[in-house]
Design a protein around this motif. Sequence first.
Motif, PDB file in Angstrom:
ATOM      1  N   THR A  44     -11.302 -16.503   0.430  1.00 11.67           N
ATOM      2  CA  THR A  44     -12.386 -15.508   0.433  1.00 11.67           C
ATOM      3  C   THR A  44     -12.291 -14.583   1.632  1.00 11.67           C
ATOM      4  OG1 THR A  44     -13.919 -17.073   1.510  1.00 11.67           O
ATOM      5  CG2 THR A  44     -13.995 -16.921  -0.908  1.00 11.67           C
ATOM      6  N   LYS A  45     -11.609 -15.012   2.687  1.00 15.33           N
ATOM      7  CA  LYS A  45     -11.398 -14.124   3.836  1.00 15.33           C
ATOM      8  C   LYS A  45     -10.222 -13.172   3.611  1.00 15.33           C
ATOM      9  CE  LYS A  45     -13.345 -17.256   7.239  1.00 15.33           C
ATOM     10  NZ  LYS A  45     -13.059 -18.195   8.317  1.00 15.33           N
ATOM     11  N   GLU A  46      -9.289 -13.552   2.729  1.00 15.21           N
ATOM     12  CA  GLU A  46      -8.101 -12.736   2.477  1.00 15.21           C
ATOM     13  C   GLU A  46      -8.314 -11.703   1.373  1.00 15.21           C
ATOM     14  OE1 GLU A  46      -4.870 -15.323   1.540  1.00 15.21           O
ATOM     15  OE2 GLU A  46      -4.919 -16.298   3.498  1.00 15.21           O
ATOM     16  N   LEU A  47      -9.387 -11.829   0.615  1.00 13.13           N
ATOM     17  CA  LEU A  47      -9.617 -10.917  -0.504  1.00 13.13           C
ATOM     18  C   LEU A  47     -10.684  -9.893  -0.138  1.00 13.13           C
ATOM     19  CD1 LEU A  47      -9.539 -13.604  -3.298  1.00 13.13           C
ATOM     20  CD2 LEU A  47      -7.836 -11.821  -2.929  1.00 13.13           C
ATOM     21  N   ARG A  48     -10.425  -8.642  -0.477  1.00 12.01           N
ATOM     22  CA  ARG A  48     -11.299  -7.514  -0.131  1.00 12.01           C
ATOM     23  C   ARG A  48     -12.314  -7.273  -1.249  1.00 12.01           C
ATOM     24  NH1 ARG A  48      -8.902  -2.680   2.594  1.00 12.01           N
ATOM     25  NH2 ARG A  48      -7.009  -3.645   1.918  1.00 12.01           N
ATOM     26  N   CYS A  49     -13.515  -6.937  -0.850  1.00 12.77           N
ATOM     27  CA  CYS A  49     -14.568  -6.593  -1.813  1.00 12.77           C
ATOM     28  C   CYS A  49     -14.291  -5.188  -2.358  1.00 12.77           C
ATOM     29  CB  CYS A  49     -15.935  -6.635  -1.137  1.00 12.77           C
ATOM     30  SG  CYS A  49     -17.276  -6.068  -2.190  1.00 12.77           S
ATOM     31  N   PRO A  50     -14.221  -5.029  -3.680  1.00 15.12           N
ATOM     32  CA  PRO A  50     -13.953  -3.697  -4.238  1.00 15.12           C
ATOM     33  C   PRO A  50     -15.068  -2.689  -3.964  1.00 15.12           C
ATOM     34  CG  PRO A  50     -13.655  -5.401  -5.896  1.00 15.12           C
ATOM     35  CD  PRO A  50     -14.253  -6.056  -4.701  1.00 15.12           C
ATOM     36  N   LYS A  51     -16.278  -3.159  -3.786  1.00 13.99           N
ATOM     37  CA  LYS A  51     -17.396  -2.252  -3.534  1.00 13.99           C
ATOM     38  C   LYS A  51     -17.500  -1.896  -2.059  1.00 13.99           C
ATOM     39  CE  LYS A  51     -22.315  -1.633  -4.188  1.00 13.99           C
ATOM     40  NZ  LYS A  51     -23.555  -2.235  -4.623  1.00 13.99           N
ATOM     41  N   CYS A  52     -17.386  -2.898  -1.198  1.00  7.88           N
ATOM     42  CA  CYS A  52     -17.571  -2.679   0.250  1.00  7.88           C
ATOM     43  C   CYS A  52     -16.326  -2.100   0.907  1.00  7.88           C
ATOM     44  CB  CYS A  52     -17.951  -3.986   0.933  1.00  7.88           C
ATOM     45  SG  CYS A  52     -19.380  -4.771   0.187  1.00  7.88           S
ATOM     46  N   ASN A  54     -14.065  -2.333   3.098  1.00  7.85           N
ATOM     47  CA  ASN A  54     -13.506  -2.860   4.343  1.00  7.85           C
ATOM     48  C   ASN A  54     -14.174  -4.153   4.751  1.00  7.85           C
ATOM     49  OD1 ASN A  54     -11.468  -1.020   4.824  1.00  7.85           O
ATOM     50  ND2 ASN A  54     -12.856   0.445   5.748  1.00  7.85           N
ATOM     51  N   GLN A  55     -14.586  -4.920   3.774  1.00 10.00           N
ATOM     52  CA  GLN A  55     -15.204  -6.209   4.016  1.00 10.00           C
ATOM     53  C   GLN A  55     -14.578  -7.209   3.063  1.00 10.00           C
ATOM     54  OE1 GLN A  55     -19.422  -6.065   3.315  1.00 10.00           O
ATOM     55  NE2 GLN A  55     -19.888  -7.015   5.244  1.00 10.00           N
ATOM     56  N   ASN A  56     -14.334  -8.407   3.572  1.00  6.85           N
ATOM     57  CA  ASN A  56     -13.811  -9.418   2.670  1.00  6.85           C
ATOM     58  C   ASN A  56     -14.945  -9.991   1.832  1.00  6.85           C
ATOM     59  OD1 ASN A  56     -15.109 -11.386   4.290  1.00  6.85           O
ATOM     60  ND2 ASN A  56     -13.278 -11.623   5.541  1.00  6.85           N
ATOM     61  N   ILE A  57     -14.604 -10.731   0.788  1.00  6.88           N
ATOM     62  CA  ILE A  57     -15.651 -11.226  -0.102  1.00  6.88           C
ATOM     63  C   ILE A  57     -16.461 -12.341   0.549  1.00  6.88           C
ATOM     64  CG2 ILE A  57     -14.485 -10.489  -2.197  1.00  6.88           C
ATOM     65  CD1 ILE A  57     -13.658 -13.402  -2.684  1.00  6.88           C
ATOM     66  N   ALA A  58     -15.919 -12.972   1.589  1.00  5.32           N
ATOM     67  CA  ALA A  58     -16.685 -13.996   2.296  1.00  5.32           C
ATOM     68  C   ALA A  58     -17.870 -13.376   3.024  1.00  5.32           C
ATOM     69  CB  ALA A  58     -15.787 -14.732   3.282  1.00  5.32           C
ATOM     70  N   ASP A  59     -17.710 -12.174   3.543  1.00  3.93           N
ATOM     71  CA  ASP A  59     -18.758 -11.523   4.329  1.00  3.93           C
ATOM     72  C   ASP A  59     -19.629 -10.577   3.516  1.00  3.93           C
ATOM     73  OD1 ASP A  59     -17.772 -12.806   6.556  1.00  3.93           O
ATOM     74  OD2 ASP A  59     -16.492 -11.134   7.134  1.00  3.93           O
ATOM     75  N   SER A  60     -19.231 -10.275   2.296  1.00  2.00           N
ATOM     76  CA  SER A  60     -19.943  -9.279   1.495  1.00  2.00           C
ATOM     77  C   SER A  60     -21.070  -9.928   0.690  1.00  2.00           C
ATOM     78  CB  SER A  60     -18.974  -8.593   0.533  1.00  2.00           C
ATOM     79  OG  SER A  60     -19.671  -7.714  -0.315  1.00  2.00           O
ATOM     80  N   ASN A  61     -22.162  -9.204   0.560  1.00  6.36           N
ATOM     81  CA  ASN A  61     -23.286  -9.647  -0.260  1.00  6.36           C
ATOM     82  C   ASN A  61     -23.365  -8.871  -1.571  1.00  6.36           C
ATOM     83  OD1 ASN A  61     -24.181 -11.526   1.649  1.00  6.36           O
ATOM     84  ND2 ASN A  61     -25.277  -9.949   2.766  1.00  6.36           N
ATOM     85  N   ALA A  62     -22.364  -8.061  -1.858  1.00 10.21           N
ATOM     86  CA  ALA A  62     -22.356  -7.269  -3.088  1.00 10.21           C
ATOM     87  C   ALA A  62     -22.239  -8.200  -4.306  1.00 10.21           C
ATOM     88  CB  ALA A  62     -21.191  -6.288  -3.076  1.00 10.21           C
ATOM     89  N   PRO A  63     -22.865  -7.838  -5.417  1.00 14.99           N
ATOM     90  CA  PRO A  63     -22.789  -8.679  -6.618  1.00 14.99           C
ATOM     91  C   PRO A  63     -21.357  -8.933  -7.094  1.00 14.99           C
ATOM     92  CG  PRO A  63     -24.503  -7.022  -6.876  1.00 14.99           C
ATOM     93  CD  PRO A  63     -23.772  -6.698  -5.604  1.00 14.99           C
TER      94      PRO A  63
END
Length: 158
Positions: A44-52, A54-63
Amino acid sequence: MAGTLSRLTLLTCLIMLPLALNAADGDIYPFDSEAKQERFQELTKELRCPKCQNQNIADSNAPIAQDMKDEVYRMVRDGASDDQVVDSLVARFGEFVRYKPQFDGRTLMLWATPVLVVLVGFLTVAVIVIRSRRHGESASSLTPEQRQRAERILKDSR
């Protein structure tokens, strides 16, 4: 005194909030082994949130990041390898979700651009230095008359 104490309490809460949220993330996704928990956290730290972006999915609160975390959790729990998890999410969301894209034909310019920019910079500096040396040598050669005139001007200014 009461104002200072309330500020200190607020500061402590602000410092502790990210730690509490991080600890809560581990409770949401229970695993049967510590190794799977660590793999989940690393993925989850290595994968990027498509919405955010510049945030990984571990740190993102996006749906969408939550959906991605759920998918990573399901696949890790079911025994999928790291490559299978990443490949599945890349197939679903595109290469953008990788923080470190693989080297292939599609990403050639992404990897080559920094090297090309540095090389062009070095070549530009080299050309400027060579031209300035050539120009400096030709500009410094004075005729004997010009040299005598310059010496007279210097003597008069003393």
